[in-house]
Each structure stands twice: as C-alpha cells, then as structure tokens.
Write a protein that holds these residues in place. Structure first.
Motif, PDB file in Angstrom:
ATOM      1  N   ARG A 212      64.812 -77.114-126.853  1.00 18.04           N
ATOM      2  CA  ARG A 212      64.814 -77.542-128.252  1.00 18.04           C
ATOM      3  C   ARG A 212      64.274 -78.782-128.458  1.00 18.04           C
ATOM      4  NH1 ARG A 212      67.902 -73.950-131.243  1.00 18.04           N
ATOM      5  NH2 ARG A 212      69.286 -72.500-130.190  1.00 18.04           N
ATOM      6  N   THR A 213      63.908 -79.394-127.604  1.00 14.31           N
ATOM      7  CA  THR A 213      63.007 -80.659-127.761  1.00 14.31           C
ATOM      8  C   THR A 213      61.661 -80.667-126.925  1.00 14.31           C
ATOM      9  OG1 THR A 213      63.992 -81.660-125.857  1.00 14.31           O
ATOM     10  CG2 THR A 213      65.350 -82.171-127.789  1.00 14.31           C
ATOM     11  N   SER A 214      60.855 -81.436-127.395  1.00  8.75           N
ATOM     12  CA  SER A 214      59.443 -81.668-126.586  1.00  8.75           C
ATOM     13  C   SER A 214      59.403 -82.726-125.520  1.00  8.75           C
ATOM     14  CB  SER A 214      58.372 -81.839-127.655  1.00  8.75           C
ATOM     15  OG  SER A 214      58.784 -83.308-128.229  1.00  8.75           O
ATOM     16  N   GLY A 215      58.578 -82.551-124.795  1.00 11.73           N
ATOM     17  CA  GLY A 215      58.224 -83.620-123.863  1.00 11.73           C
ATOM     18  C   GLY A 215      59.151 -83.625-122.639  1.00 11.73           C
ATOM     19  N   LEU A 216      59.483 -82.540-121.851  1.00 14.27           N
ATOM     20  CA  LEU A 216      60.192 -82.662-120.805  1.00 14.27           C
ATOM     21  C   LEU A 216      59.438 -83.511-119.610  1.00 14.27           C
ATOM     22  CD1 LEU A 216      62.550 -81.613-118.731  1.00 14.27           C
ATOM     23  CD2 LEU A 216      61.149 -79.755-117.980  1.00 14.27           C
ATOM     24  N   ALA A 217      58.117 -83.573-119.468  1.00 15.23           N
ATOM     25  CA  ALA A 217      57.691 -84.183-118.335  1.00 15.23           C
ATOM     26  C   ALA A 217      57.569 -85.718-118.831  1.00 15.23           C
ATOM     27  CB  ALA A 217      56.471 -83.832-118.375  1.00 15.23           C
ATOM     28  N   ASP A 218      57.634 -86.111-119.982  1.00 12.68           N
ATOM     29  CA  ASP A 218      57.823 -87.308-120.340  1.00 12.68           C
ATOM     30  C   ASP A 218      59.082 -88.073-120.270  1.00 12.68           C
ATOM     31  OD1 ASP A 218      55.191 -87.352-121.253  1.00 12.68           O
ATOM     32  OD2 ASP A 218      55.775 -86.721-123.523  1.00 12.68           O
ATOM     33  N   ARG A 219      59.987 -87.065-119.881  1.00  9.47           N
ATOM     34  CA  ARG A 219      61.340 -87.724-119.555  1.00  9.47           C
ATOM     35  C   ARG A 219      61.668 -87.887-118.054  1.00  9.47           C
ATOM     36  NH1 ARG A 219      63.212 -84.201-123.959  1.00  9.47           N
ATOM     37  NH2 ARG A 219      64.131 -82.738-122.557  1.00  9.47           N
TER      38      ARG A 219
END
Length: 260
Positions: free
Chosen positions: A101-108
């Motif tokens: 439900r959010t963007s940017g898993l890799a960024d986390r």
C-alpha cells in the motif's frame, strides 16, 4: 495488475547455498503449484511480475529476504503466504506477507544486521580485533570483480560491530565468538566477508574455518535509535487505515505431492 503483495522469506540450513537464480526458479515453480493468479509483463516474452530486492550472497543464511509480486486478481496476503510456503522447499520459508500500500520497498532496504559465527576464535581475541577495526578511520580491502581487483573502504559502511559470546549450547572446549554488525547498503556494497577481510588486515583476525553468516534483518536504518526497522511496517500501518478490500475467494488448495 490489480494487487501487489510483498513477501519476506528465509534461507536456512543447507538452503543458504542456494543461488539467487536457483531461488527464482524454485519460487516461480511454487507460484504455479499454488495457482497464484500472476500478472505478466507485456511484450513478446511475457514474464510474471516478480521484483526481488537486495538478495543475500550465495552461501549466507538469511531471516530477512524480500520480494514483491503483482497479481491479476485480489488475494488475501496470509492465505497466499501459506499456499506459497507449502509449495517451497524446507529452508526457503515464506514467513510474512502484506499488501503493498506504499511505494519504494527497495528504497527502505538501506541497512542489514548480520551475525557471523567464528568457530575456533576466542571471545577476547574477537573483542580485541573489533576494537582495532572501530578505532580505524578507514579499513581498505580488495575484492576480485569481473572487471579486475577493486580496492574499497569497509569501515565507512559499518554502523556498529560487537563481539559476543557463543550460545550456551556450544561445547565448552570449542572456542567460538559471535560477531554482530550493522552495515549500510552503500556502493560498492560491503558484505560480511569484506568486514572479515578488514578485521584480518588491521587486527590479524583469521578464523581457522569459514564463518557461518546469517542476515538477521534488513530495512531502513533509523539514525535516532541506531536500529534497522521492519520495511513492511509502513504497509501494515497503511492497511489498518485503509478501507477493507473485497478479496476474490480462492478455492485453490496447495497442490499435493512433494514440494518443488
């Protein structure tokens, strides 16, 4: 694509020697066995929408690997997780699932917590080496790459490093120390074996046998607390605040027979 699911999986025991390509093949077989309604890419050679994020090196164990899949129909994340886990080999375990439900898993995924078991190394020896490593401004090591030998600094990526006693169930007559370290994901990536090379270079720490390496966690590094946070937490929080999703019921059960 109508839904995205993010999964956390492990590499345990002998499966730590599974390469990333081998895992991809096993996971795609599990998707077929579990009859997951995958979304596919466009073009002449469509492939299932699976995104892998920062896979651990071959030979290292992990409790915190992540991937994301795109679905052509809505499914309950926990039901899907169980179906996939039953279709995977033991050791490659699907242990968590959330709807994206959010963007940017890799960024986390900005840091990892690693544990290294050093058999044959006394705790005092490991503690001395850690002190020398942390006191250094830079610790350069070399790694052979496809473009030749590359020299880079390992010290700057290490947020914390400590030497701990071996678990209580270890034989008392066998020396063993545990290293626990938090490493930022920089470029070039600093791996646990690079840190061991750095310890050897600055403190002459040379375990007599190869170390057993396990990633305990990876996620966003919290500067204030000095901890690595759960990268799926924002999706869980967003899920509780979002209106309920009408899921398409799945009558499919885990296929019988040996796991892929």
């Amino acid at each position: 694509m109508v839904q995205r699911i993010r999964l956390r999986y492990t590499k345990r025991g002998r499966l730590r020697f599974t390469s990333h390509r081998d895992f991809q093949r096993a996971f795609e077989r599990a998707l077929r066995r579990a009859e997951v309604p995958m979304a596919y890419s466009a073009g002449f050679t469509p492939h299932p929408r699976v995104s892998y994020a920062n896979a651990a090196p071959t030979g290292t164990g992990s409790e915190a690997e992540y991937l994301e899949i795109g679905l052509a129909a809505t499914r309950d994340p926990e039901t899907l997780r169980k179906l996939l886990d039953e279709s995977m080999p033991a050791g490659l375990d699907i242990i968590d699932a959330v709807e994206a439900r959010t963007s940017g898993l890799a960024d986390r995924l900005t840091a990892s917590v690693w544990e290294l078991r050093l058999d044959g190394v006394e705790l005092a020896e490991a503690q001395r080496a850690v002190e020398v490593f942390l006191a250094a401004e830079t610790v350069e090591v070399q790694r052979r790459t496809k473009n030749g030998v590359r020299t880079f600094d390992t010290r700057g990526a290490v947020v914390s490093l400590e030497a701990l006693p071996a678990p209580a169930d270890r034989p008392l007559d066998n020396a063993c120390a545990i290293l626990r370290l938090v490493v930022r994901h920089l470029t070039p990536a600093v791996r646990p074996d690079d840190v061991l090379s750095g310890l050897r270079a600055v403190a002459d720490l040379a375990p007599p046998v190869p170390s057993a390496v396990t990633r305990l966690a990876q996620g966003l590094f919290d500067e204030e607390s000095g901890t690595v946070t759960d990268p799926l937490a924002p999706d869980r929080e967003a899920d509780t605040a979002a209106p309920p999703t009408v899921a398409v019921t799945a009558d499919a059960k885990a296929p019988e027979g040996p796991a892929a």
